[in-house]
Scaffold this motif. Structure first.
Motif, PDB file in Angstrom:
ATOM      1  N   PRO A 218       0.860  -1.213   0.009  1.00 29.63           N
ATOM      2  CA  PRO A 218      -0.050  -0.071   0.055  1.00 29.63           C
ATOM      3  C   PRO A 218       1.056   1.461   0.022  1.00 29.63           C
ATOM      4  O   PRO A 218       1.999   1.304   0.545  1.00 29.63           O
ATOM      5  N   GLN A 219       0.332   2.338  -0.529  1.00 30.72           N
ATOM      6  CA  GLN A 219       1.367   3.535  -0.509  1.00 30.72           C
ATOM      7  C   GLN A 219       1.629   3.956   0.829  1.00 30.72           C
ATOM      8  O   GLN A 219       2.695   4.716   0.885  1.00 30.72           O
ATOM      9  N   SER A 220       0.681   3.794   1.731  1.00 31.66           N
ATOM     10  CA  SER A 220       1.087   4.150   3.120  1.00 31.66           C
ATOM     11  C   SER A 220       2.274   3.614   3.674  1.00 31.66           C
ATOM     12  O   SER A 220       2.795   4.207   4.634  1.00 31.66           O
ATOM     13  N   SER A 221       2.636   2.462   3.033  1.00 35.66           N
ATOM     14  CA  SER A 221       3.899   1.740   3.830  1.00 35.66           C
ATOM     15  C   SER A 221       5.271   1.928   3.067  1.00 35.66           C
ATOM     16  O   SER A 221       6.059   1.559   3.328  1.00 35.66           O
ATOM     17  N   VAL A 222       5.191   2.666   1.917  1.00 33.15           N
ATOM     18  CA  VAL A 222       6.138   3.192   1.113  1.00 33.15           C
ATOM     19  C   VAL A 222       7.355   3.428   1.824  1.00 33.15           C
ATOM     20  O   VAL A 222       8.568   3.039   1.758  1.00 33.15           O
ATOM     21  N   GLU A 223       7.247   4.585   2.464  1.00 39.63           N
ATOM     22  CA  GLU A 223       8.230   5.368   3.341  1.00 39.63           C
ATOM     23  C   GLU A 223       8.984   4.528   4.099  1.00 39.63           C
ATOM     24  O   GLU A 223      10.064   4.384   4.190  1.00 39.63           O
ATOM     25  N   GLY A 224       8.279   3.840   5.075  1.00 39.54           N
ATOM     26  CA  GLY A 224       8.688   2.839   5.921  1.00 39.54           C
ATOM     27  C   GLY A 224       9.675   1.706   5.281  1.00 39.54           C
ATOM     28  O   GLY A 224      10.502   1.523   5.644  1.00 39.54           O
ATOM     29  N   LEU A 225       8.904   1.387   4.196  1.00 37.65           N
ATOM     30  CA  LEU A 225       9.796   0.296   3.446  1.00 37.65           C
ATOM     31  C   LEU A 225      11.097   0.611   3.036  1.00 37.65           C
ATOM     32  O   LEU A 225      12.048  -0.077   2.986  1.00 37.65           O
ATOM     33  N   LEU A 226      11.009   1.735   2.461  1.00 40.66           N
ATOM     34  CA  LEU A 226      12.437   2.315   1.565  1.00 40.66           C
ATOM     35  C   LEU A 226      13.246   2.798   2.523  1.00 40.66           C
ATOM     36  O   LEU A 226      14.532   2.755   2.554  1.00 40.66           O
ATOM     37  N   GLU A 227      12.936   3.466   3.933  1.00 41.95           N
ATOM     38  CA  GLU A 227      13.645   3.966   4.807  1.00 41.95           C
ATOM     39  C   GLU A 227      15.007   3.268   5.027  1.00 41.95           C
ATOM     40  O   GLU A 227      16.033   3.825   4.854  1.00 41.95           O
ATOM     41  N   TYR A 228      14.990   2.011   5.218  1.00 44.16           N
ATOM     42  CA  TYR A 228      16.119   1.140   5.761  1.00 44.16           C
ATOM     43  C   TYR A 228      16.443   0.096   4.621  1.00 44.16           C
ATOM     44  O   TYR A 228      17.289  -0.575   4.785  1.00 44.16           O
ATOM     45  N   PHE A 229      15.986   0.412   3.391  1.00 46.37           N
ATOM     46  CA  PHE A 229      16.096  -0.482   2.419  1.00 46.37           C
ATOM     47  C   PHE A 229      17.833  -0.331   1.685  1.00 46.37           C
ATOM     48  O   PHE A 229      17.923   0.748   1.568  1.00 46.37           O
ATOM     49  N   PRO A 230      18.468  -1.502   2.046  1.00 41.96           N
ATOM     50  CA  PRO A 230      19.763  -1.128   1.304  1.00 41.96           C
ATOM     51  C   PRO A 230      19.788  -0.800   0.001  1.00 41.96           C
ATOM     52  O   PRO A 230      19.247  -1.313  -0.825  1.00 41.96           O
ATOM     53  N   ILE A 231      20.410   0.177  -0.490  1.00 38.57           N
ATOM     54  CA  ILE A 231      20.629   0.774  -1.659  1.00 38.57           C
ATOM     55  C   ILE A 231      20.963  -0.052  -2.741  1.00 38.57           C
ATOM     56  O   ILE A 231      20.674  -0.099  -3.748  1.00 38.57           O
ATOM     57  N   LYS A 232      22.093  -1.008  -2.387  1.00 34.51           N
ATOM     58  CA  LYS A 232      22.664  -1.783  -3.449  1.00 34.51           C
ATOM     59  C   LYS A 232      21.540  -2.966  -3.936  1.00 34.51           C
ATOM     60  O   LYS A 232      21.652  -3.545  -4.890  1.00 34.51           O
ATOM     61  N   LYS A 233      20.564  -3.027  -3.209  1.00 32.66           N
ATOM     62  CA  LYS A 233      19.581  -3.953  -3.450  1.00 32.66           C
ATOM     63  C   LYS A 233      18.573  -3.716  -4.505  1.00 32.66           C
ATOM     64  O   LYS A 233      17.628  -4.251  -4.852  1.00 32.66           O
ATOM     65  N   MET A 234      18.659  -2.363  -4.676  1.00 25.58           N
ATOM     66  CA  MET A 234      17.558  -1.716  -5.427  1.00 25.58           C
ATOM     67  C   MET A 234      18.022  -2.400  -6.867  1.00 25.58           C
ATOM     68  O   MET A 234      19.049  -2.067  -7.222  1.00 25.58           O
TER      69      MET A 234
END
Length: 704
Positions: A226-242
């Motif tokens: 859901p859109q509302s979860s995007v910020e929290g999902l990305l916040e700590y997501f390792p950049i190299k895994k994008m």
DNA sequence: ACGGATGATACT
DNA sequence: TAGTATCAT
């Protein structure tokens, strides 16, 4: 600087569906006793047990990883079952998986992944059967993972998910995602039923998020973002895994900007990112940090190129032209077969043959990637492809050697080795059948003797997909007959017939050929106009003669097989029909679109191709000059090609930028789509401009 | 100089 | 454009 920017008015529903350890599943289906066992697929096994290319989830639990060696895998997981990739012609052959990947009705992005734009399907479903009205929800949907959804008690998970999916006061966007989840769950069940393969999926508002999501819960599960979860999902997501950041760019973000998570990116202004990484990449980065990605789902069903390649690592490096020729022959044979299959199954022909190689020069540590790739018009037929590939290789070798100031003293080659070879076919366009929609549309409306319309129709109706020529002339000159003999293999461990030629003589001979090429090049470098006109004559012939359809034996066999094979029926559940409706219309549109967009180009390419086939009979025609000539022909023709129209061609006297978008709605649907593809935003020139128009901010996508 | 085979795409 | 480089699985 901080300009008001729309938040994320991306109301699309995008799904990414990913087969779980696909190659393993293919082998497990073939050999069901392997099911449930820790299993991996390896290619080759003589060196350290081969290289793993797929690992089952049971094996992953024991720490087995892709790209481990077979031996290492055994160490980590002694009970592991290793299945070998089939070998054909001395190299790994992935046809098994390629074919399995074509099963089912999914669009195919790669061999085991698809993106789906479910927006229309979800909207339709929401109108006709909104989740809140569904009395009994399928079990599979309830197993969805919904990011951001608080699950207090694991036993209540399904109930929580059901409440979210069916929530009557959810936002419109969430409802659409919920519909997407229903559709995808159903789709995955269909896939399982029809192929016995499990897959995982992500459902979100764009491709990037859907891709992240599909990997979050594997195997055989699906995840909604859901859109509302995007910020929290990305916040700590390792950049190299994008996606796209797994390589140098991601490394640069880490080491140059200290960015380790997507959240870290948020602190950099768009300008800053643009200045460091260019206008397109900079904007793209700024957007993905915010979960924004406007990248559209490509409706393409079929691959745009085919290739066959093999590496010859270390001691296996090829040291003689004879051994190179041997392997090129094998690779070309495989490629040729796949091209024939593609022609039979998809009615397409490839127009360009490209050779890639890796080479080293002894003593030069830096010399091993510089081997130039070369390409030429592709002529169908195994032998022709083999000849042309060898000639391309020789041209590349010549450049390679001269670049490194190589002197051929004597016959010995102690100087170079080939560590990888590959041939590929590209510029694959549909065999013209019927009439180009645009040409048809305009000629129906404006019947005129206009030469352009006339020639388009003629060529489309009559052009031949391949022409069997008795001679072995190619566009590059004739392969010297001695090159067609079988040569002794060097040190690849492969035993083929030892030719009764003296090795030294052979090398000497070939060196001369290479040298010959070098000398010719300076001399034929600048083709004159006269030459070009001569070469255009066969093109005219092609237009006036009967179509010459030539299929080789294997093509015919494949056609027969295809006719014999019945189509697999697939049942439609109530939900999947939304997807089917969507998908069917999409794919039929896609077919037309391909034909429309690219069909026009065929006569031009055929012109240059056939032109090069017949008139040049000199023995060693220099390749570079040939290519140069072809370019010239193309350049001349493209002036009146419809291809150039979107750039603002005089011939149509419309500037693409001046077209009022609203008039497009008046046109026939297939033409609407074609025009829309031309009207899609083009990438900005890769220059950073400051203080430019605000309009640049209306394009939050298409960064890269 | 063993992360292989096979694609796609962007840059120049 | 053809050729190169990067990225992905």
């Amino acid at each position: 600087m901080p300009v008001a920017r729309r938040e994320t008015c991306d109301g699309r529903v995008i799904a990414h569906v990913d087969m779980d350890c696909f190659y393993v599943q293919v082998e497990q289906r073939k050999q069901p006793s392997l099911r449930g066992l820790p299993t991996a697929v390896v290619q080759y096994n003589s060196y350290k047990g081969g290289g793993l290319i797929a690992v089952s989830y049971e094996a992953r639990k024991s720490g087995v990883k892709r790209s481990m060696r077979g031996d290492e895998a055994k160490e980590a997981c002694p009970q592991i079952q290793l299945v070998q990739v089939p070998v054909a012609r001395g190299k790994a052959n992935l046809n098994t998986y390629r074919n399995a990947g074509s099963e089912g009705r999914c669009e195919r992005a790669s061999i085991d992944e698809v993106y789906l734009d479910l927006t229309d399907a979800a909207q339709t479903m929401l109108m006709e059967t909104p989740p809140e009205s569904v009395e009994h929800v399928q079990e599979e949907v309830l197993k969805s993972h919904v990011l951001g959804l608080q699950i207090e008690d694991e036993d209540d998970a399904k109930e929580e998910v059901r409440k979210w999916l069916c929530k009557s006061d959810a936002s419109y966007q969430d409802k659409l995602l919920a519909c997407g989840a229903f559709i995808v769950a159903d789709l995955r069940m269909q896939v399982l039923k029809e192929t016995e393969f499990t897959c995982s999926a992500g459902v979100a508002h764009n491709k990037m998020l859907a891709k992240l999501a599909s990997a979050m819960n594997k195997p055989a599960q699906q995840t909604v973002v859901p859109q509302s979860s995007v910020e929290g999902l990305l916040e700590y997501f390792p950049i190299k895994k994008m996606k796209q950041l797994g390589g140098k760019l991601g490394t640069s973000l880490q080491s140059d900007l200290g960015v380790n998570t997507v959240g870290d990116l948020l602190q950099f202004s768009e300008d800053k990112l643009q200045q460091r990484y260019g206008i397109n990449t900079g904007t793209w980065l700024w957007n993905i940090a915010r979960g924004i990605s406007g990248e559209e789902v490509e409706g393409r069903l079929l691959p745009k190129s085919h290739g066959s390649g093999k590496t010859f690592p270390g001691p296996q490096a090829l040291k003689t032209i004879g051994s190179v020729q041997h392997w090129l022959n094998e690779l070309c044979e495989e490629l040729s077969e796949r091209l024939d299959s593609d022609m039979d199954q998809n009615k397409r022909i490839a127009h360009t043959l490209t050779l890639h190689a890796r080479a080293y020069k002894t003593g030069d540590s830096d010399s091993h990637k510089k081997f130039p790739s070369k390409s030429c018009p592709l002529r169908y037929g195994t032998t022709k492809i083999q000849e042309d590939a060898l000639t391309l290789f020789l041209a590349g070798l010549r450049d390679f050697l001269s670049f490194y100031n190589f002197k051929t003293h004597g016959n010995e080659n102690n100087n170079w080795g080939i560590t990888a070879l590959s041939v590929s076919a590209s510029k694959i366009v549909p065999i013209p059948s019927g009439t180009h929609s645009i040409a048809k549309y305009f000629s129906e409306r404006f019947p005129s003797g206009s030469s352009s319309n006339q020639s388009v129709d003629d060529v489309i109706d009559e052009v031949a997909p391949s022409s069997p020529s008795a001679g072995s002339d190619n566009c590059l000159g004739v392969i010297p007959s001695e090159l067609q003999l079988e040569y002794p293999e060097e040190d690849t461990g492969v035993n083929h017939s030892k030719a009764c030629l003296d090795h030294q003589d052979l090398l000497c001979n070939l060196s001369e050929k290479v040298d010959g090429l070098t000398e010719e090049s300076s001399h034929v470098a600048l083709p004159g106009n006269e030459d070009r006109m001569t070469r255009n004559e066969p093109y005219r012939d092609l237009l006036s003669k009967e179509p010459r359809l030539a299929f080789n034996a294997s093509s015919l066999k494949a056609v027969e097989k295809k006719k014999a094979a019945g189509k697999k029926p697939h049942g439609n559940s109530s939900i999947i029909k939304f997807f089917n409706n969507y998908h069917n219309s999409q794919s039929s549109f896609e077919q037309k679109n391909v034909t429309n967009a690219q069909g026009v180009k065929i006569p031009l390419l055929h012109g240059s191709q056939s032109a090069s086939g017949s008139n040049l009979t000199s023995n060693q025609v220099e390749m570079a000059s040939e290519i140069h000539q072809l370019e010239e022909i193309d350049a001349n023709n493209s002036g009146c090609s419809i291809d150039t129209m979107p750039q603002g061609s005089q011939a149509w006297s419309y500037n693409i930028d001046e077209i009022d978008p609203s008039i497009i709605d008046e046109l026939p649907p297939e033409i609407q789509e074609e025009l829309r593809t031309w009207l899609r935003p083009r990438k900005r020139p890769n220059v950073v401009k400051r203080g430019s128009s605000i309009t640049q901010y209306f394009r939050p996508d298409k960064g890269r």
